[in-house]
Design an enzyme around this catalytic site. Sequence first.
Site, PDB file in Angstrom:
ATOM      1  N   HIS A   1      -0.527  11.133  -1.942  1.00  0.00           N
ATOM      2  CA  HIS A   1      -1.830  10.766  -1.380  1.00  0.00           C
ATOM      3  C   HIS A   1      -2.722  11.961  -1.085  1.00  0.00           C
ATOM      4  O   HIS A   1      -3.860  12.036  -1.545  1.00  0.00           O
ATOM      5  CB  HIS A   1      -1.627   9.936  -0.101  1.00  0.00           C
ATOM      6  CG  HIS A   1      -2.919   9.552   0.557  1.00  0.00           C
ATOM      7  ND1 HIS A   1      -3.564  10.367   1.462  1.00  0.00           N
ATOM      8  CD2 HIS A   1      -3.706   8.461   0.417  1.00  0.00           C
ATOM      9  CE1 HIS A   1      -4.681   9.788   1.864  1.00  0.00           C
ATOM     10  NE2 HIS A   1      -4.789   8.623   1.242  1.00  0.00           N
TER      11      HIS A   1
ATOM     12  N   HIS B   1       0.827  -1.201   0.000  1.00  0.00           N
ATOM     13  CA  HIS B   1       0.000   0.000   0.000  1.00  0.00           C
ATOM     14  C   HIS B   1       0.871   1.267   0.000  1.00  0.00           C
ATOM     15  O   HIS B   1       1.669   1.473   0.898  1.00  0.00           O
ATOM     16  CB  HIS B   1      -0.882  -0.022   1.261  1.00  0.00           C
ATOM     17  CG  HIS B   1      -1.839   1.109   1.352  1.00  0.00           C
ATOM     18  ND1 HIS B   1      -1.830   2.005   2.396  1.00  0.00           N
ATOM     19  CD2 HIS B   1      -2.866   1.494   0.533  1.00  0.00           C
ATOM     20  CE1 HIS B   1      -2.808   2.875   2.227  1.00  0.00           C
ATOM     21  NE2 HIS B   1      -3.440   2.586   1.109  1.00  0.00           N
TER      22      HIS B   1
HETATM   23  O1  G3P Z   1      -6.816   1.490  -2.329  1.00  0.00           O
HETATM   24  C1  G3P Z   1      -7.494   1.710  -1.175  1.00  0.00           C
HETATM   25  C2  G3P Z   1      -6.857   2.658  -0.214  1.00  0.00           C
HETATM   26  O2  G3P Z   1      -5.586   3.052  -0.635  1.00  0.00           O
HETATM   27  C3  G3P Z   1      -7.747   3.842  -0.053  1.00  0.00           C
HETATM   28  O3  G3P Z   1      -7.419   4.645   1.016  1.00  0.00           O
HETATM   29  O4  G3P Z   1      -6.678   6.793   1.893  1.00  0.00           O
HETATM   30  O5  G3P Z   1      -5.107   4.894   1.791  1.00  0.00           O
HETATM   31  O6  G3P Z   1      -5.778   6.062  -0.273  1.00  0.00           O
HETATM   32  P1  G3P Z   1      -6.188   5.637   1.097  1.00  0.00           P
HETATM   33 CA    CA Z   2      -4.724   4.831  -1.907  1.00  0.00          CA
END
Ligand code: G3P
Ligand code: CA
Length: 239
Positions: free
Chosen positions: A50, A7
Site C-alpha cells: 500500500h 480490502h
Molecule cells: O480502493 C479504494 C481504497 O483502497 C483506497 O484507499 O488508501 O485504502 O488504498 P487506500
Molecule cells: Ca487500496
Amino acid sequence: MNVCMAHRGWSGKAPENSMTAIRLALAEPAIRGIEVDVQLSRDGVPVLIHDFTLGRTTNGTGLVKDHTLEQLRSLDAGSWYNPKFAGERIPTLEEALLAAKGRCTLNLELKATSEMYPGLAEKVLELLERHAMKDQVYITSFDHQLIRHVRSLDADVQTGLIVFGRPVMLLEQLQAAGANILAMEYTYLNQELVNTVIQEGFKVIAWTLDDPDAIRTVLSWHPDVQICTNHPDLMLEYL
Ligand code: G3P
Ligand code: CA
C-alpha cells in the site's frame, strides 16, 4: 448482486496485501472481490503493497520503487501486524493473480503519483494477458489520467475511478476516463448518487466500511452496490 470485497485482502485477520490475507478471503465463498494495492519494484515487477515507503508494513526502509524485487522479497512483511506472521513476504501481483484465477474478482488499485511508475499500466495488462485474466479484474486508481491511459491501451478491461470527496460532473469524469466503475469513499455517497450512477450503467464500490450499521445502511441503498471492507465477517450475514 451486492458484492463483499475484502480490502487489501482480509486485512482484519492477516497483514494487508499479504498472500495469507488474500488466501483467507479466497477461502470464504461469499467474498466475491479482493482489493489489493499495486506498485512496481525497481526492476519493474508489479508487487502488492500500500504505502510508497516500506517502514510501516515491512522491516525495510525507503521507497518501494528504489528496491529490486529480490530486495523486496527479502523483507518481513508480517511481523509488524503480529509476530505469528513473521516471514510473510511482499507478494508479486502474479502470485495473487494465479491464486485468484477463476475464483474471485481482483480489484487492482494502481498506486502511483503522476510520473512515479512509468510502464505500470502496461506491465499489469501484460500479466493479465499472459494469464488470460482481463475479465477477472477491475483496474482502479486515484490517478484518473492513469485510468484513461489504461483504457487507451485496452478497450475491454473494467476500470474505475477512486474518489475521495464529492466532485462535480462525476458522470462526465467517468465517461472522460472511459471508466466503468465509481469507487468512492462511502461517507461521500448517498442513496440518490448510488442509484443515479448505477442507472447510468456504472458499477459502484463503496470503501472502506468497517462499521456494521454503516454496512447495513449502504447495502440498503441498492442491491448491486459493492462494499469494500477490512472485516468481511461483519457483512457476510447480510449477503
Ligand atoms: O480502493 C479504494 C481504497 O483502497 C483506497 O484507499 O488508501 O485504502 O488504498 P487506500
Ligand atoms: Ca487500496
